[in-house]
Each structure stands twice: as C-alpha cells, then as structure tokens.
Design a protein around this motif. Structure first.
Motif, PDB file in Angstrom:
ATOM      1  N   HIS A 152       0.817  -1.209   0.000  1.00 51.72           N
ATOM      2  CA  HIS A 152       0.000   0.000   0.000  1.00 51.72           C
ATOM      3  C   HIS A 152       0.856   1.268   0.000  1.00 51.72           C
ATOM      4  N   SER A 153       2.004   1.219   0.643  1.00 50.61           N
ATOM      5  CA  SER A 153       2.820   2.429   0.795  1.00 50.61           C
ATOM      6  C   SER A 153       3.361   2.946  -0.535  1.00 50.61           C
ATOM      7  N   THR A 154       3.584   2.059  -1.479  1.00 52.90           N
ATOM      8  CA  THR A 154       4.132   2.459  -2.781  1.00 52.90           C
ATOM      9  C   THR A 154       3.165   2.183  -3.930  1.00 52.90           C
ATOM     10  N   ASP A 155       1.951   1.691  -3.599  1.00 55.19           N
ATOM     11  CA  ASP A 155       0.967   1.346  -4.626  1.00 55.19           C
ATOM     12  C   ASP A 155       1.597   0.423  -5.667  1.00 55.19           C
ATOM     13  N   ASP A 156       2.163  -0.668  -5.174  1.00 54.23           N
ATOM     14  CA  ASP A 156       2.936  -1.560  -6.044  1.00 54.23           C
ATOM     15  C   ASP A 156       2.644  -3.018  -5.681  1.00 54.23           C
ATOM     16  N   SER A 202       4.808 -25.202   1.312  1.00 55.08           N
ATOM     17  CA  SER A 202       4.606 -23.766   1.176  1.00 55.08           C
ATOM     18  C   SER A 202       5.260 -23.243  -0.085  1.00 55.08           C
ATOM     19  N   LEU A 203       4.767 -23.685  -1.224  1.00 52.56           N
ATOM     20  CA  LEU A 203       5.237 -23.128  -2.482  1.00 52.56           C
ATOM     21  C   LEU A 203       4.912 -21.646  -2.542  1.00 52.56           C
ATOM     22  N   SER A 204       3.774 -21.257  -1.952  1.00 51.67           N
ATOM     23  CA  SER A 204       3.351 -19.858  -1.943  1.00 51.67           C
ATOM     24  C   SER A 204       2.970 -19.436  -0.534  1.00 51.67           C
ATOM     25  N   GLY A 205       3.166 -18.153  -0.237  1.00 52.72           N
ATOM     26  CA  GLY A 205       2.858 -17.631   1.082  1.00 52.72           C
ATOM     27  C   GLY A 205       1.382 -17.283   1.227  1.00 52.72           C
ATOM     28  N   THR A 206       0.940 -17.105   2.480  1.00 51.10           N
ATOM     29  CA  THR A 206      -0.423 -16.683   2.798  1.00 51.10           C
ATOM     30  C   THR A 206      -0.410 -15.188   3.060  1.00 51.10           C
ATOM     31  N   LEU A 207      -1.175 -14.421   2.276  1.00 52.09           N
ATOM     32  CA  LEU A 207      -1.149 -12.964   2.351  1.00 52.09           C
ATOM     33  C   LEU A 207      -2.259 -12.436   3.247  1.00 52.09           C
ATOM     34  N   VAL A 208      -1.875 -11.593   4.234  1.00 49.78           N
ATOM     35  CA  VAL A 208      -2.828 -10.860   5.070  1.00 49.78           C
ATOM     36  C   VAL A 208      -2.354  -9.420   5.113  1.00 49.78           C
ATOM     37  N   ASP A 209      -3.173  -8.512   4.554  1.00 51.32           N
ATOM     38  CA  ASP A 209      -2.791  -7.104   4.430  1.00 51.32           C
ATOM     39  C   ASP A 209      -1.482  -7.004   3.646  1.00 51.32           C
ATOM     40  N   LYS A 210      -0.415  -6.562   4.277  1.00 47.62           N
ATOM     41  CA  LYS A 210       0.847  -6.375   3.556  1.00 47.62           C
ATOM     42  C   LYS A 210       1.897  -7.406   3.970  1.00 47.62           C
ATOM     43  N   ILE A 211       1.485  -8.446   4.675  1.00 45.67           N
ATOM     44  CA  ILE A 211       2.447  -9.423   5.188  1.00 45.67           C
ATOM     45  C   ILE A 211       2.160 -10.801   4.610  1.00 45.67           C
TER      46      ILE A 211
END
Length: 388
Positions: A152-156, A202-211
């Motif tokens: 969110h901080s860099t809109d990226d 864990s081929l892929s991470g679990t996303l919560v907000d920006k983490i």
C-alpha cells in the motif's frame, strides 16, 4: 464563469459521479462492455480512481458474486462460488499454450501470480483477460518458495522469491529476490537468517494485508557424525515477510498449540488463521486460532473447534478453506494430499455448521482433480498498467 455554466458543469459532475457509483457495483465483464459505448465512457471507466473504487466495493461486499474460489489443476484453473449451494464450477481458459503445467503462487486484488515451470512467471487477471510475462532474475525453479502481494505504501505489487539450495533446507545466506510490478525489475535484498529452515508445503505464502506468511520447520544443527532427526527435534514456527519494509520476522505459535505437530495457514475473516488437526480419545478434530492485532500488539485467539471428523467418509488431512456466505465453514483436503485411493485425490468439499455442529457434503458440478485452492476477487486491476 457565468452562473449557468457553473450549474451545467456541476450537473455534469453529478452525472459522472452517479454513473461511477452505479458502475462500481457491476462485474468487470459488464464494465468492459460499457467501455465500448463511447470514448468518454471508456475514459471514465478506465481511470485509476474508478478501478480503485470498484476494487474497494468488491472488498467491502465480502460475499458477493465477484468473490470466488480458484482451484488449480495441472493444466488449467477452475472457479467456484462462495455460495454454500450446489452451483456448477467453470473452467478458466489460460491465455497461453502450455508446454508443461501451471502452479498457482498467489492471488491479490484480482491478479493471479502463476508459475510456468522451466519458462516464466505470469501475472494474470482472468476477469479482464489481461496478462503479463515477467522478466526473471535467473531461470525459474518451482522448488523455490514464492509470495505475492500488494504494498500500500508504494501502490505496487510485489513478488518474493526465496531460493531453494539443498533439499529444501536453507543455508545462512539463502538468496532472496523481490520483483516490483511498478518498475518491472528484480532486486536482491538482505537475506534473513534462514539457517536450517524447511518450508513445509509452502510453495506460496499466505497474504494478510501487507504481510506474507509461511509455516516453517526449524531443524537442529547436529554434531558431526550424527544423522537423522527425531520427532522431538522439530520446531515449527511461522515466518512472516513485510512487503513495505521488506523484512522478515518469526511469529510465535499460540500457547495451546501442540508443539511439533503440523498446522496450516489460511485467511479467514480478514485475519491470519492457524488450523491444527488433532486425534484423541474423543475423536478427530480441527482446532482453529486467528491472529488479532491491536495497535502494536498481536495475539492468538482460539475461535473454533471442528469436532467429530471421524464421522465423515474421508476424515483425514482435512483443512478449513473459508467461511461461506451462510456462515458455514468450507473444509477440504490439504495441499499435501496429492493422491488418494486409486491414485486420485477426491474432489470433495465438506461444509461445517458451527451453530448446529453438523456436516454436509457440498457437491460442485464440473470440479475436476485439483491441488491448490485460493480466494479470488474479480477486479479491473491490469497487470500492464503503467500507473498502478
């Protein structure tokens, strides 16, 4: 400016605001058609402000038809509804010819991050049928660990790649690369102390907000000449990566979790959720916790126990996926279950009612063999936009 001209300008603005408010509630497929009506409509419905408004509407309306589940199979993707009803699924046509298979690595704001082994990474929005092949810092190896999310901080939008070295156990200086969609470049960041860490399923991470979060196993450093590990040697933890500060952190587990026993991570109710399967004299169950954050503090809260799994036809290796519109919990087989019975994993979904403490089978027509499931929202976000 004459009063009449000011009034006309104000009326035009009110009309545009009204149109934007109405259009923001429509699915992307309809909006794409409206864009073709005129140049002014195309400009209005293609603006970054409208795309953001539409995305926010989808997020706020948690259980509308634009929020779905994506299931990945070897050579195609499938989509199914959040409805706890017997609605058919449908296949999503992939935009490229496949020489090998596809791996679903992440889902964020309508963009899917996909890996094509031996080829490349792709960002794809199936709702607007746009995709982008990404440059690679080095040849793609699907044994690496990935994560995809929004800063969110860099809109990226960013992708993290943690390189696998030997037998999925990472050395002290395991390389870590970050891709930025805004700059379309990769960079190497300072490595986290990843000594003897095993990324479990864990081929892929679990996303919560920006983490991004992964469940990991810490293995002990054995003395020279020692071989093998006992069950008591294993220490399980959660590894987090902050997309804004681009730093790692290790999260403690809930105090009442069974140390050393396998657990899975999901996003339920907007929070990181940890689920652990237990077997005792009372039967098979799933204990569930969620990570609640209050200012700078965060703590684990146990919020549900799913009991009596042994009454189901296939009671083992079941994990919660999400909460459906009617409050029932959708559970199915963990990603580690690749084959079942006659060499195939059953495409079975069970619904658990936490109020009645009962189960029922959810039949989804058209669902074929699959290996990974993620939540997905339809959006207008383009992977090719120069201004994100």
């Amino acid at each position: 400016m004459a009063p009449m001209m000011k009034e006309q300008k104000r009326m035009v603005q009110l009309f545009d605001d009204l149109i934007i408010g109405i259009m923001a509630r429509h699915p992307p497929k309809s909006i794409l058609r409206f864009r073709c009506l005129s140049k002014s409509w195309n400009a209005l419905l293609s603006s970054s402000s409208f795309i953001t408004m539409h995305l926010n509407h989808v997020k706020e309306s948690k259980y509308n038809d634009m929020q779905r589940l994506i299931l990945s199979s070897t050579y195609f993707l499938q989509s199914m509804s959040y409805e706890a009803e017997e609605k058919p699924s449908y296949r999503i046509d992939f935009p490229l010819d496949l020489k090998y298979c596809i791996e679903l690595l992440g889902s964020c704001n309508g963009l899917l991050c996909l890996g094509m082994p031996r080829e490349t990474l792709i960002l794809w929005n199936p709702s607007i049928k746009e995709f982008k092949k990404l440059p690679l810092s080095c040849p793609l190896d699907m044994r690496d660990t990935f994560g995809f999310g929004y800063d969110h901080s860099t809109d990226d939008y960013k992708i993290i790649r943690i390189f696998k070295l030997v037998d999925r156990i990472y050395s002290v200086e395991a390389p870590v690369d970050i891709y930025s969609l805004k700059s379309n470049t990769w960079k190497r960041i300072q490595s986290f102390h990843l000594s003897r860490i095993f990324f479990e399923n864990s081929l892929s991470g679990t996303l919560v907000d920006k983490i991004l979060y992964w469940n990991v196993i810490y293995l002990p450093n054995h003395e020279q000449g020692q071989e093998g590990y006992s069950y008591s040697d294993i220490t399980r933890r959660i590894l987090g990566f902050d997309l804004t500060y681009e730093t790692f952190e290790v999260l403690p587990l809930p105090n009442d979790v069974i140390e050393g026993r396998h657990f899975t991570l999901r996003v339920i109710g907007g929070c990181l959720s940890l689920a652990q399967n237990l077997k005792n004299l009372e039967g098979d169950s799933i204990e569930m916790w969620k990570l609640e954050k209050d200012n700078m503090k965060q703590s684990w809260i146990k919020f549900m126990t799913i009991m009596n799994l042994q009454t189901l036809q296939y009671p083992h290796n079941l994990v919660p996926i999400c909460v459906m519109k009617n409050g029932e919990v959708l559970i199915t087989y963990s990603e580690s279950v690749r084959f079942f019975a006659m060499g195939r994993k059953p495409s079975i979904f069970e619904l658990y009612d936490p109020v009645k403490d009962t189960f029922r089978r959810l039949k989804v027509d058209g669902i074929r063999q699959w290996s990974r499931v993620m939540t997905y929202m339809e959006s207008l976000v383009s992977p090719n936009s120069s201004a994100l």
